[in-house]
Design an enzyme around this catalytic site. Sequence first.
Site, mmCIF file in Angstrom:
data_model
loop_
_atom_site.group_PDB
_atom_site.id
_atom_site.type_symbol
_atom_site.label_atom_id
_atom_site.label_comp_id
_atom_site.label_asym_id
_atom_site.label_seq_id
_atom_site.Cartn_x
_atom_site.Cartn_y
_atom_site.Cartn_z
ATOM 1 C CB VAL A 245 -0.960 -0.028 1.210
ATOM 2 C CG1 VAL A 245 -1.570 1.339 1.473
ATOM 3 C CG2 VAL A 245 -2.066 -1.038 0.953
ATOM 4 C CB CYS B 91 -7.176 -7.333 2.842
ATOM 5 S SG CYS B 91 -5.865 -6.151 2.482
ATOM 6 C CE LYS C 162 -9.548 -1.937 3.504
ATOM 7 N NZ LYS C 162 -9.440 -2.162 2.096
HETATM 8 P P1 NAD Z 1 3.233 -4.655 4.173
HETATM 9 O O1 NAD Z 1 3.495 -5.584 5.282
HETATM 10 O O2 NAD Z 1 3.458 -5.073 2.763
HETATM 11 O O3 NAD Z 1 4.107 -3.319 4.401
HETATM 12 C C1 NAD Z 1 4.252 -2.666 5.626
HETATM 13 C C2 NAD Z 1 5.612 -1.954 5.620
HETATM 14 O O4 NAD Z 1 5.687 -1.101 6.757
HETATM 15 C C3 NAD Z 1 6.810 -2.903 5.711
HETATM 16 O O5 NAD Z 1 7.704 -2.627 4.644
HETATM 17 C C4 NAD Z 1 7.445 -2.558 7.073
HETATM 18 O O6 NAD Z 1 8.854 -2.696 7.079
HETATM 19 C C5 NAD Z 1 7.027 -1.120 7.232
HETATM 20 N N1 NAD Z 1 7.012 -0.582 8.607
HETATM 21 C C6 NAD Z 1 6.478 -1.126 9.729
HETATM 22 N N2 NAD Z 1 6.636 -0.279 10.775
HETATM 23 C C7 NAD Z 1 7.286 0.807 10.293
HETATM 24 C C8 NAD Z 1 7.712 2.036 10.877
HETATM 25 N N3 NAD Z 1 7.498 2.339 12.163
HETATM 26 N N4 NAD Z 1 8.364 2.934 10.108
HETATM 27 C C9 NAD Z 1 8.596 2.674 8.793
HETATM 28 N N5 NAD Z 1 8.184 1.540 8.175
HETATM 29 C C10 NAD Z 1 7.526 0.626 8.916
HETATM 30 O O7 NAD Z 1 1.735 -4.180 4.376
HETATM 31 P P2 NAD Z 1 0.656 -3.768 3.235
HETATM 32 O O8 NAD Z 1 0.138 -4.966 2.546
HETATM 33 O O9 NAD Z 1 1.190 -2.625 2.450
HETATM 34 O O10 NAD Z 1 -0.514 -3.247 4.183
HETATM 35 C C11 NAD Z 1 -0.420 -2.030 4.903
HETATM 36 C C12 NAD Z 1 -1.794 -1.689 5.451
HETATM 37 O O11 NAD Z 1 -2.694 -1.421 4.363
HETATM 38 C C13 NAD Z 1 -2.442 -2.808 6.253
HETATM 39 O O12 NAD Z 1 -3.168 -2.276 7.321
HETATM 40 C C14 NAD Z 1 -3.365 -3.462 5.254
HETATM 41 O O13 NAD Z 1 -4.463 -4.087 5.869
HETATM 42 C C15 NAD Z 1 -3.825 -2.275 4.447
HETATM 43 N N6 NAD Z 1 -4.264 -2.603 3.090
HETATM 44 C C16 NAD Z 1 -3.552 -3.511 2.359
HETATM 45 C C17 NAD Z 1 -3.962 -3.807 1.056
HETATM 46 C C18 NAD Z 1 -3.217 -4.824 0.217
HETATM 47 O O14 NAD Z 1 -3.740 -5.217 -0.812
HETATM 48 N N7 NAD Z 1 -2.018 -5.251 0.607
HETATM 49 C C19 NAD Z 1 -5.081 -3.163 0.498
HETATM 50 C C20 NAD Z 1 -5.766 -2.225 1.273
HETATM 51 C C21 NAD Z 1 -5.335 -1.963 2.561
#
Ligand code: NAD
Length: 449
Positions: free
Chosen positions: A11, A263, A207
Site C-alpha cells: 500500500v 486483507c 473499510k
Molecule cells: P506490508 O506488510 O506489505 O508493508 C508494511 C511496511 O511497513 C513494511 O515494509 C514494514 O517494514 C514497514 N514498517 C512497519 N513499521 C514501520 C515504521 N514504524 N516505520 C517505517 N516503516 C515501517 O503491508 P501492506 O500490505 O502494504 O498493508 C499495509 C496496510 O494497508 C495494512 O493495514 C493493510 O491491511 C492495508 N491494506 C492492504 C492492502 C493490500 O492489498 N495489501 C489493500 C488495502 C489496505
Amino acid sequence: MRIGMVGTGYVGLVSGVCFAEFGHTVICVDKDASKVERLKNGEVPIFEPGLDALLKRQIDSGRIEFTTDIEKAVKGCDAVFIAVGTPSRRYCRDADLSYVYGAAREIAQNLDGYTVVVNKSTVPVGTGREVEDIIRAENPDADFDVASNPEFLREGAAIDDFMRPDRVVVGTSSERAQEVMRAVYRPLFINETPILFTKRETAEVIKYAGNAFLATKITFINEIADLCEQVGADVQQVAKGIGLDGRIGRKFLHAGPGYGGSCFPKDTLALTRAGQKYGAPQRIVEAVVSVNEDRKSRMADKIISAANGDVRGKTIGVLGVAFKPNTDDMRDAPALTIIPVLQQAGAKIVAYDPEAMATAKPLMDGVAWGNDAYSAAKGADILVILTEWNEFRALDLKRIRDDMAGRIIVDLRNVYKPEDMRTLGVDYISIGREAVYADASDNVLKASA
Ligand code: NAD
C-alpha cells in the site's frame, strides 16, 4: 504538497509512487533498510504489474525519495500517511496495532508546522482516536489532525485502482484537515471521483464493512457451489443468473477454494472482534470466517477424494500458489492450508507459480518446484489448478495429459470447461459443476453413488 509515507509495503509504495505521479513531492520511509536500498535503485521488492516503470519515472522526476530516516520523511510535510502492516495477532482475533502505534510515536517526535497524520492502514474503529492520543502525549505542542483514509486498492491491479478508484473515503471532522486532503487528492477530484468526507469512526467502519461484505459474497457463492455439486447444477450459471440482477451484481461471485490474502482473513476476524468488544456481534461475518476456514481444508479432501481417497505415494502437480493471480503475496493463501494436508496424506507436491515461488519457498517445506506449468504437470498423478494465472488459461492440455502419469485434473478455479475435458479424456473435478470422468462408466457409477 509534500507528503510523507511511513511504510513502503504494497500500500505505502503504490500510494507513494501514485502521489508522486499526481505531482506531489513524496518521501517514503521504511524500517527495512534493504528494501529502502533496493527502492533507491529503482528496484521494486514486490510483484505488482506496472509498478516498476512508474517507480523509475518518478525517481527520474525527482518527486519521490526513499529513506530510513523518519525525521526526513515527516519534517515539513503537509500530510504524513501511516501505511504499516496490521496483521492478526497470533492467538486472538485482534488486529496487531503495534506498528501503527510505533509509527505514531515516531511521527509525533518529528512534527513541525501543521500536519495531517493520515491513517491508511486498515485499523479497527477507534484507532484514529488512539493515534491522536499517542501523538498528543508524545508531543503536546504539535499542531496536527489525525484523519482516516482507508485504502481499497487490490493487489495485481493496484495502480489502476489507486489512479482510478471507485471512491476515496476521508474521515475527519477538521476543516483544515479536509482542505489538505482535498489538495492531496485534487487530480482525482478533477476526474470526478466521488470523495466521501465522513467522521473518522465512519471511515474506519467503511473499510472493514467493505471487506467483510466482499468476503461474504465469496463465501456465499462457495456454499451455493457445494449445493450445485450435490444437485447437478452449474454454479457459474447460477452466479450469472443472480449476478445479472443489478441489486446483486456479478463481481465476487466466482466460486473457488476460499478467500485468502493479506486483507480479507485478518479484516473479517478483526470485525468480529470489534463486534464482540462493542456488544454488537457480527454473526454473519463470524459464520463467513468459520465457513471459509473450513473450506480450505475441505479442498484438500476434495483433491484426495478425486484420487479415490488415497494419495499416498502419489505426485500432485500444483499450478499456482499465490492467493490470487498477478501478485507474489502469499499471506493466508489457500495453498498454505491445502498443500500441507496433501503432504500429510502422503502426497509428493511439485508446484509452479509465475511470480510467487520466491515468497512461497520459505513457507512450504518439502515442495519441489517446477520451471513452468508443464514441468509441474510432468509425471503427476493429479494436477491441481489452485490460482487462475492467465498463463494457466490456455495450456496445451493434450501435452499436459500425455506428460502426466495419471489422468486427474482438479480445477479449484473453474478455469476450464467440463465439456472440453470430456473430449480430452481426463477425470476433471471443478467447483460447483458436474464432474467429468474419463471412463464413462465411472460417470454412471459415481453419479449413482
Ligand atoms: P506490508 O506488510 O506489505 O508493508 C508494511 C511496511 O511497513 C513494511 O515494509 C514494514 O517494514 C514497514 N514498517 C512497519 N513499521 C514501520 C515504521 N514504524 N516505520 C517505517 N516503516 C515501517 O503491508 P501492506 O500490505 O502494504 O498493508 C499495509 C496496510 O494497508 C495494512 O493495514 C493493510 O491491511 C492495508 N491494506 C492492504 C492492502 C493490500 O492489498 N495489501 C489493500 C488495502 C489496505
